[in-house]
Design a protein around this motif. Structure first.
Motif, short mmCIF file in Angstrom:
data_model
loop_
_atom_site.label_atom_id
_atom_site.label_comp_id
_atom_site.label_asym_id
_atom_site.label_seq_id
_atom_site.Cartn_x
_atom_site.Cartn_y
_atom_site.Cartn_z
N VAL A 1 -72.60 -29.55 -22.06
CA VAL A 1 -72.89 -28.85 -20.81
C VAL A 1 -74.15 -29.44 -20.17
O VAL A 1 -75.13 -29.72 -20.86
N GLY A 2 -74.14 -29.57 -18.86
CA GLY A 2 -75.34 -30.05 -18.18
C GLY A 2 -76.46 -29.03 -18.24
O GLY A 2 -77.59 -29.35 -18.63
N MET A 3 -76.19 -27.79 -17.85
CA MET A 3 -77.20 -26.74 -17.85
C MET A 3 -76.57 -25.44 -18.33
O MET A 3 -75.65 -24.91 -17.69
N SER B 1 -84.88 -29.12 -8.45
CA SER B 1 -84.95 -30.56 -8.17
C SER B 1 -84.92 -31.41 -9.43
O SER B 1 -85.61 -32.43 -9.54
N ASN B 2 -84.10 -31.01 -10.39
CA ASN B 2 -83.90 -31.82 -11.59
C ASN B 2 -82.59 -32.60 -11.49
O ASN B 2 -81.67 -32.21 -10.78
N GLU B 3 -82.52 -33.71 -12.19
CA GLU B 3 -81.29 -34.49 -12.29
C GLU B 3 -80.77 -34.39 -13.72
O GLU B 3 -81.48 -34.72 -14.68
N VAL B 4 -79.52 -33.91 -13.85
CA VAL B 4 -78.91 -33.73 -15.18
C VAL B 4 -77.54 -34.37 -15.14
O VAL B 4 -76.62 -33.84 -14.49
N GLY B 5 -77.37 -35.50 -15.80
CA GLY B 5 -76.11 -36.22 -15.67
C GLY B 5 -75.73 -37.02 -16.90
O GLY B 5 -76.58 -37.44 -17.70
N THR C 1 -80.54 -37.30 -18.96
CA THR C 1 -79.30 -38.04 -18.81
C THR C 1 -78.89 -38.76 -20.09
O THR C 1 -79.68 -38.93 -21.02
N ASP C 2 -77.62 -39.16 -20.13
CA ASP C 2 -77.09 -40.14 -21.08
C ASP C 2 -77.32 -39.74 -22.54
O ASP C 2 -77.97 -40.44 -23.31
N ILE D 1 -76.50 -32.16 -10.66
CA ILE D 1 -75.84 -32.01 -11.97
C ILE D 1 -74.48 -32.67 -11.87
O ILE D 1 -73.63 -32.25 -11.07
N TYR D 2 -74.24 -33.72 -12.67
CA TYR D 2 -73.02 -34.49 -12.51
C TYR D 2 -72.59 -35.15 -13.82
O TYR D 2 -73.37 -35.42 -14.72
N GLU D 3 -71.29 -35.37 -13.95
CA GLU D 3 -70.66 -36.11 -15.04
C GLU D 3 -71.05 -35.61 -16.43
O GLU D 3 -71.21 -36.39 -17.36
N ASN D 4 -71.26 -34.29 -16.54
CA ASN D 4 -71.45 -33.70 -17.86
C ASN D 4 -70.11 -33.18 -18.36
O ASN D 4 -69.18 -32.98 -17.58
#
Length: 322
Positions: free
Chosen positions: A302-304, A293-297, A274-275, A319-322
């Motif tokens: 690009v997130g992923m 089950s990863n968090e990418v934000g 993140t961040d 996956i959010y706010e990327n």
């Protein structure tokens, strides 16, 4: 991309590692049959000087005469190195440790990269614990031996914190790498490495770099990277031609990419990325892999990003706010 993941800096490190490995084997062979009745099994370092009685350099030379496992205890607040220490080559292994809670600082007194590499661990069955290495532009530690455990240390302000080639059963735990160009570099044709519960802080190029010269199907290169914290740097974690288990890591503040994997097989689970100003995950030519089950934000790119994937399962990621 197989076998072509190259930068300028590994070339010098590979050359140094090759020389050290040969020197270490020679020194171990020459000392293996030495009569060590006059060598104590534990040596205490009591001098901060680069050489002379009670110094770390003197203790290492004494330990290398022994035909049994040796322990060196550092009981001084600082060791001032004018040049690199001799390769730590003890026939039956060595434990080198400072005091828990009050680690000894091993300092590059030249305050530039002229020392090259400060500490060379070339013995099988080596343990290093409770020291701080102030590298001042040099490489802090080179690992050339098998079954090396590094625990509770810090390497800061160096070219590379720890460098290893063809690492066999290398463990790095509960340690801190800050302000180096690269925190940890693992290279060669294969390796078995466990890296857990470490902190990688503001290493300029890479927090952790693991690149092998052959594809995963042609080498045994099992890498476990669990529960580490990465903050800052251009790239937090980079791996190529490896088999990688990434779990429970926390990654933030990078400028280019959080996790970069190329031509590898991977299990990527329960990480938080993140961040940052970069790409959360940059995955190229992955095969037979799981991303779960990863968090990418809140990454600015690009997130992923996945390219040329074969047999890759991507499931239950946030996956959010990327």
């Amino acid at each position: 991309m197989h076998g072509k993941f190259i930068t300028w800096s590994p070339l010098l490190i590979l050359g140094v590692l090759g020389v050290l490995a040969g020197l270490g084997r020679l020194m171990i062979s020459e000392r293996a049959n030495t009569d060590d009745n006059d060598v104590p099994s534990t040596i205490v370092v009591t001098s901060a000087a680069d050489r002379g009685p009670g110094s770390l350099r003197s203790a290492l030379f004494t330990a290398m005469r022994a035909n049994r496992h040796m322990t060196i205890n550092l009981q001084v607040p600082v060791v001032e190195l004018e040049i690199s220490l001799p390769p730590v080559a003890v026939a039956h292994g060595i434990t080198l440790r400072g005091t828990l809670g009050s680690p000894t600082i091993i300092r590059n007194a030249a305050d530039d990269s002229s020392a090259g590499v400060l500490l060379h661990l070339v013995s099988k069955n080596t343990e290093l614990a409770n020291v701080v290495i102030e590298a001042a532009g040099a490489t802090g530690i080179v690992v050339g031996g098998a079954q090396v455990r590094i625990d509770g240390i810090e390497v800061r302000n160096g070219e590379v914190g720890i460098a290893a080639i063809d690492a066999e059963h290398l463990t790095i735990s509960d340690s801190r790498f800050a302000g180096n160009n690269d925190g940890v570099r693992i290279e060669g044709t294969s390796g078995s490495v466990r890296i857990d519960n470490n902190r990688f802080i503001d290493n300029r190029r890479n927090g952790l770099w693991i690149v092998f010269g052959t594809t995963p199907g042609q080498t045994d290169s099992t890498i476990i990277v669990h529960d580490n914290r990465f903050s800052g740097s251009r790239n937090a974690f980079t791996a190529a031609n490896a088999v990688v288990d990434l779990r429970g890591n926390r990654v933030s503040g990078f400028s280019r990419a959080g996790l970069t994997l190329i031509s590898s097989r991977a299990s990527i689970a329960d990480n938080r990325i993140t961040d940052s100003n970069g790409i959360g995950m940059h995955l190229v030519d992955l095969s037979n892999s799981y991303i779960v089950s990863n968090e990418v934000g809140r990454n600015q790119q690009v997130g992923m990003l996945i390219a040329d994937a074969k047999g890759v399962q991507v499931d239950s990621n946030e996956i959010y706010e990327n």
